[in-house]
Enzyme design. Structure first.
Site, mmCIF file in Angstrom:
data_model
loop_
_atom_site.group_PDB
_atom_site.id
_atom_site.type_symbol
_atom_site.label_atom_id
_atom_site.label_comp_id
_atom_site.label_asym_id
_atom_site.label_seq_id
_atom_site.Cartn_x
_atom_site.Cartn_y
_atom_site.Cartn_z
ATOM 1 N N PRO A 82 20.692 58.763 52.778
ATOM 2 C CA PRO A 82 19.307 59.040 53.153
ATOM 3 C C PRO A 82 19.139 59.550 54.578
ATOM 4 O O PRO A 82 19.843 59.130 55.491
ATOM 5 C CB PRO A 82 18.604 57.692 52.980
ATOM 6 C CG PRO A 82 19.676 56.674 53.023
ATOM 7 C CD PRO A 82 20.908 57.347 52.486
ATOM 8 N N ASN A 83 18.216 60.465 54.697
ATOM 9 C CA ASN A 83 17.764 61.069 55.954
ATOM 10 C C ASN A 83 18.766 62.026 56.585
ATOM 11 O O ASN A 83 18.446 62.662 57.590
ATOM 12 C CB ASN A 83 17.338 59.991 56.962
ATOM 13 C CG ASN A 83 16.184 59.177 56.437
ATOM 14 O OD1 ASN A 83 15.198 59.735 55.968
ATOM 15 N ND2 ASN A 83 16.306 57.865 56.475
ATOM 16 N N ARG A 117 16.341 65.317 63.439
ATOM 17 C CA ARG A 117 16.165 63.858 63.485
ATOM 18 C C ARG A 117 16.946 63.268 64.659
ATOM 19 O O ARG A 117 18.172 63.350 64.697
ATOM 20 C CB ARG A 117 16.681 63.241 62.189
ATOM 21 C CG ARG A 117 16.609 61.732 62.196
ATOM 22 C CD ARG A 117 17.272 61.153 60.960
ATOM 23 N NE ARG A 117 17.281 59.711 61.060
ATOM 24 C CZ ARG A 117 18.237 58.943 60.598
ATOM 25 N NH1 ARG A 117 19.261 59.468 59.963
ATOM 26 N NH2 ARG A 117 18.178 57.639 60.741
ATOM 27 N N TYR A 152 22.061 61.787 66.787
ATOM 28 C CA TYR A 152 22.781 62.421 65.683
ATOM 29 C C TYR A 152 23.206 63.863 65.944
ATOM 30 O O TYR A 152 23.858 64.470 65.102
ATOM 31 C CB TYR A 152 21.931 62.366 64.413
ATOM 32 C CG TYR A 152 21.607 60.954 64.002
ATOM 33 C CD1 TYR A 152 22.596 60.108 63.520
ATOM 34 C CD2 TYR A 152 20.313 60.447 64.128
ATOM 35 C CE1 TYR A 152 22.314 58.810 63.154
ATOM 36 C CE2 TYR A 152 20.019 59.142 63.756
ATOM 37 C CZ TYR A 152 21.020 58.334 63.282
ATOM 38 O OH TYR A 152 20.739 57.043 62.919
ATOM 39 N N ASN A 164 29.069 59.180 54.000
ATOM 40 C CA ASN A 164 28.179 58.745 55.067
ATOM 41 C C ASN A 164 26.974 58.131 54.369
ATOM 42 O O ASN A 164 26.070 58.848 53.941
ATOM 43 C CB ASN A 164 27.755 59.912 55.955
ATOM 44 C CG ASN A 164 26.895 59.450 57.121
ATOM 45 O OD1 ASN A 164 26.315 58.373 57.084
ATOM 46 N ND2 ASN A 164 26.800 60.262 58.145
ATOM 47 N N ALA A 208 21.551 54.707 56.176
ATOM 48 C CA ALA A 208 21.004 53.351 56.251
ATOM 49 C C ALA A 208 21.459 52.466 55.099
ATOM 50 O O ALA A 208 21.425 51.234 55.218
ATOM 51 C CB ALA A 208 19.478 53.405 56.294
ATOM 52 N N ASP A 247 29.332 48.473 44.768
ATOM 53 C CA ASP A 247 29.829 48.187 43.426
ATOM 54 C C ASP A 247 30.220 49.466 42.683
ATOM 55 O O ASP A 247 31.188 49.466 41.921
ATOM 56 C CB ASP A 247 28.788 47.409 42.627
ATOM 57 C CG ASP A 247 28.661 45.963 43.063
ATOM 58 O OD1 ASP A 247 29.507 45.484 43.856
ATOM 59 O OD2 ASP A 247 27.704 45.300 42.627
ATOM 60 N N GLU A 285 34.598 55.783 55.033
ATOM 61 C CA GLU A 285 33.219 55.572 55.492
ATOM 62 C C GLU A 285 33.043 56.377 56.778
ATOM 63 O O GLU A 285 33.875 56.287 57.687
ATOM 64 C CB GLU A 285 32.981 54.087 55.757
ATOM 65 C CG GLU A 285 31.592 53.779 56.253
ATOM 66 C CD GLU A 285 31.393 52.308 56.577
ATOM 67 O OE1 GLU A 285 30.378 51.977 57.197
ATOM 68 O OE2 GLU A 285 32.272 51.468 56.236
ATOM 69 N N HIS A 312 30.326 57.896 59.890
ATOM 70 C CA HIS A 312 29.046 57.832 60.603
ATOM 71 C C HIS A 312 29.086 58.773 61.792
ATOM 72 O O HIS A 312 30.105 58.850 62.497
ATOM 73 C CB HIS A 312 28.758 56.412 61.095
ATOM 74 C CG HIS A 312 28.671 55.425 59.980
ATOM 75 N ND1 HIS A 312 27.571 55.326 59.172
ATOM 76 C CD2 HIS A 312 29.576 54.525 59.519
ATOM 77 C CE1 HIS A 312 27.791 54.390 58.258
ATOM 78 N NE2 HIS A 312 29.005 53.894 58.451
ATOM 79 N N ARG A 320 25.210 50.259 68.568
ATOM 80 C CA ARG A 320 23.764 50.422 68.371
ATOM 81 C C ARG A 320 23.109 49.074 68.102
ATOM 82 O O ARG A 320 23.644 48.032 68.443
ATOM 83 C CB ARG A 320 23.529 51.426 67.251
ATOM 84 C CG ARG A 320 24.061 52.816 67.651
ATOM 85 C CD ARG A 320 23.724 53.889 66.684
ATOM 86 N NE ARG A 320 22.271 54.039 66.568
ATOM 87 C CZ ARG A 320 21.692 54.642 65.557
ATOM 88 N NH1 ARG A 320 22.417 55.135 64.565
ATOM 89 N NH2 ARG A 320 20.375 54.745 65.508
#
Length: 148
Positions: free
Chosen positions: A10-11, A18, A23, A75, A78, A88, A99, A101, A108
């Site tokens: 998301p986002n 943003r 970012y 990524n 949130a 899962d 993973e 980011h 943060r």
């Protein structure tokens, strides 16, 4: 040719506008293009997908396993801090993943320091901005060459 799914949560469709101080100013489209170029260089096929909806990300992970995707770069945005359902899905498909980011989540807000994915990921790349995507592609290529 090994297939890698680049999954963005998301986002991340708002990248470039943003919170650029956090970012960066690159758009998701430009990041995906650079990641695809790095994948081609490494002899990989990169499939990019972004959604703001948790269920769509779950469905994409499940479909990836059926499509012969060998590795996922994820990524979760949130959802990193909230989604047991995505965790899962990854466990259920047995797909190895990194993973990823853009920001260093450990530096943060306290709520961003917990991840539902880090302990089951092959590795975590965080804090390198858009360049982290290229690092993730190279790491995925290395893992796939070794048999994931």
């Amino acid at each position: 040719m090994a297939r890698v799914l680049l999954l963005n949560g998301p986002n991340l469709n708002l990248l470039g506008t943003r919170e650029p101080a956090v970012y960066g100013t690159e758009t998701l489209e430009s990041i995906e293009k650079r990641a695809a170029a790095a994948a081609r260089e490494a002899g990989l096929e990169l499939i990019a997908y972004q959604s703001n909806a948790e269920h769509e990300l779950i469905e994409r992970i499940q479909r990836a396993a059926a499509e012969g995707v060998g590795f996922v770069i994820f990524n979760p945005g949130a959802f990193t801090h909230t989604s047991i359902a995505l965790r899962d899905a990854l466990l259920g498909t047995h797909l190895p993943f990194i993973e990823l980011h853009l920001s260093n989540t450990q530096a943060r807000e306290p709520f961003r320091r917990h991840s539902y994915f880090s302990d089951i990921a092959v590795g975590v790349i965080a804090g390198f901005g858009a360049f982290g995507y290229e690092l993730a592609v190279r790491a995925a290529a290395q893992r796939l060459a070794r048999g994931a």
